[in-house]
Design an enzyme around this catalytic site. Structure first.
Site, PDB file in Angstrom:
ATOM      1  N   ASP A  67      -9.618 -27.692 -12.701  1.00 20.45           N
ATOM      2  CA  ASP A  67      -9.189 -27.019 -14.125  1.00 20.45           C
ATOM      3  C   ASP A  67      -9.957 -26.041 -14.209  1.00 20.45           C
ATOM      4  O   ASP A  67     -10.598 -26.328 -15.062  1.00 20.45           O
ATOM      5  CB  ASP A  67      -8.283 -27.511 -14.821  1.00 20.45           C
ATOM      6  CG  ASP A  67      -7.328 -26.459 -15.855  1.00 20.45           C
ATOM      7  OD1 ASP A  67      -7.583 -25.628 -15.650  1.00 20.45           O
ATOM      8  OD2 ASP A  67      -6.686 -27.169 -16.198  1.00 20.45           O
ATOM      9  N   SER A  77      -9.094  -9.718  -8.464  1.00 19.67           N
ATOM     10  CA  SER A  77      -8.492  -9.056  -9.496  1.00 19.67           C
ATOM     11  C   SER A  77      -6.923  -8.498  -8.608  1.00 19.67           C
ATOM     12  O   SER A  77      -6.498  -9.104  -8.718  1.00 19.67           O
ATOM     13  CB  SER A  77      -9.473  -7.887  -9.931  1.00 19.67           C
ATOM     14  OG  SER A  77      -9.424  -6.607 -11.041  1.00 19.67           O
ATOM     15  N   TYR A 110      -1.300  -9.157 -18.593  1.00 17.94           N
ATOM     16  CA  TYR A 110      -2.099 -10.066 -17.684  1.00 17.94           C
ATOM     17  C   TYR A 110      -2.444  -8.492 -17.080  1.00 17.94           C
ATOM     18  O   TYR A 110      -3.938  -9.563 -16.820  1.00 17.94           O
ATOM     19  CB  TYR A 110      -1.099  -9.735 -16.469  1.00 17.94           C
ATOM     20  CG  TYR A 110      -1.539 -10.031 -15.052  1.00 17.94           C
ATOM     21  CD1 TYR A 110      -2.232 -11.276 -15.037  1.00 17.94           C
ATOM     22  CD2 TYR A 110      -1.293  -8.976 -13.885  1.00 17.94           C
ATOM     23  CE1 TYR A 110      -2.598 -11.248 -13.651  1.00 17.94           C
ATOM     24  CE2 TYR A 110      -2.202  -8.890 -12.952  1.00 17.94           C
ATOM     25  CZ  TYR A 110      -2.347 -10.409 -12.742  1.00 17.94           C
ATOM     26  OH  TYR A 110      -3.259 -10.177 -11.501  1.00 17.94           O
ATOM     27  N   LYS A 146      -7.316  -8.821 -16.174  1.00 17.66           N
ATOM     28  CA  LYS A 146      -8.115  -8.745 -15.166  1.00 17.66           C
ATOM     29  C   LYS A 146      -8.953  -6.469 -15.680  1.00 17.66           C
ATOM     30  O   LYS A 146     -10.205  -6.519 -14.888  1.00 17.66           O
ATOM     31  CB  LYS A 146      -7.348  -7.745 -14.169  1.00 17.66           C
ATOM     32  CG  LYS A 146      -6.531  -8.966 -13.279  1.00 17.66           C
ATOM     33  CD  LYS A 146      -7.199 -10.065 -12.834  1.00 17.66           C
ATOM     34  CE  LYS A 146      -6.248 -10.895 -12.105  1.00 17.66           C
ATOM     35  NZ  LYS A 146      -7.149 -12.273 -11.350  1.00 17.66           N
ATOM     36  N   THR A 152       2.238 -13.730  -1.808  1.00 17.39           N
ATOM     37  CA  THR A 152       2.049 -15.277  -2.129  1.00 17.39           C
ATOM     38  C   THR A 152       2.995 -15.662  -2.972  1.00 17.39           C
ATOM     39  O   THR A 152       4.119 -15.197  -3.026  1.00 17.39           O
ATOM     40  CB  THR A 152       0.886 -15.000  -3.007  1.00 17.39           C
ATOM     41  OG1 THR A 152       0.949 -13.982  -4.118  1.00 17.39           O
ATOM     42  CG2 THR A 152      -0.322 -14.354  -1.698  1.00 17.39           C
TER      43      THR A 152
END
Length: 283
Positions: free
Chosen positions: A56, A134, A148, A152, A183
């Protein structure tokens, strides 16, 4: 000498596909994930060159242990892929403190944990590659993805500095900026929508994005197999770029961003230069 990869978030998405292709070409792979058994299930028949390790990335002790296990098994680490991450979809104001901190813990501080664990090994070798995964959101913010994107942006900032710091030591850094790939990133397990408090005033912006995501999920333009192949190609380059974009949507977003920056810089050039001391020569 056989190349050894150290990949985070290797149980799915880009991580598992990079690991698979690296193994298929004969490389060693240290594939880390919170559930290493999922890695072993996804990558059978490679046990001699695969080391699946529990990690983790928010746990710095685990990161140190994983790096040590890599060296114990394979003797070195050549390429570090910081792929582990989590998404967050919602307006900036809608995002709770806990949700914001959780995504920063993984996307920003988690990468730093892995870097502190692996860089001593690469520095001792005086060679190695860092690939920080990224996003298109690493250079262009959009409604619904503000927090979010900020994670990045942060990673890209310290990656630029890291490249300058590591270049004299024979270590390269590349920031990989994928667009939308097929994905599980847009699944609810990745975006954690329950951690948000929707506000009606944002219905046409972040709310619209939230409604659109289910229709986009697993219909994204990017092919993760081709994306992983591109990432491996980058890792093999003698002089890899600081940044590379993956996907036609990212290319379009980058070009729009460059145009916007150039137009604003030109429009406000006089204002920009007006703030220097009178004894400063400006052009």
């Amino acid at each position: 000498m056989t190349t050894t990869w150290f990949i985070t978030g290797a149980s799915r998405g880009f991580g598992v596909e990079i690991a698979r292709q690296a193994l298929d070409r004969g490389d060693n792979v240290v594939a880390t994930a919170r559930n290493p058994h999922a890695v072993e299930q996804a990558l059978p028949d490679h046990h001699d060159r695969l080391l699946a390790v529990a990690l983790d990335v928010t746990n710095e002790t685990q990161a140190q242990e994983a790096a040590a296990a890599a060296v114990e098994r394979f003797g070195r680490i050549d390429i570090v892929v910081n792929n582990a991450g989590r998404g967050l979809l919602g307006a900036v104001e809608e995002t709770t403190d806990a949700a914001a901190r959780a995504v920063y813990d993984t996307n920003v501080f988690g990468v730093l944990n892995v870097l502190r664990a692996t860089l001593p090994i690469l520095r001792a070798q005086r060679e190695g590659r860092i690939l920080n995964i990224s996003s298109v959101g690493g250079f262009s913010g959009s409604a619904g993805w503000g927090v979010y994107c900020s994670t990045k942006f942060a990673m890209e900032g310290y990656s630029e500095a890291l490249q300058a710091e590591l270049a004299p030591l024979g270590i390269t850094v590349t920031i990989v900026e994928p667009g939308y790939f097929r994905t599980d990133f847009l699944d609810t397990t990745s975006l954690n929508p329950k951690e948000l408090h929707p506000i009606p005033d944002y219905a046409q912006t972040s709310g619209a994005m939230r409604q659109a995501v289910p229709t986009i999920n697993h219909a994204q333009p990017g092919d993760p197999i081709k994306g992983a192949t591109a990432i491996i190609t980058i890792a093999d380059l003698e002089n890899p770029p600081l940044r590379v974009q993956l996907g036609s949507d990212t290319k379009k977003a980058l070009e729009a961003k460059i145009t916007q920056l150039q137009e604003e810089a030109t429009k406000y050039r006089t204002l920009t230069l007006s703030t220097d001391h009178d004894d400063t020569i400006t052009n």
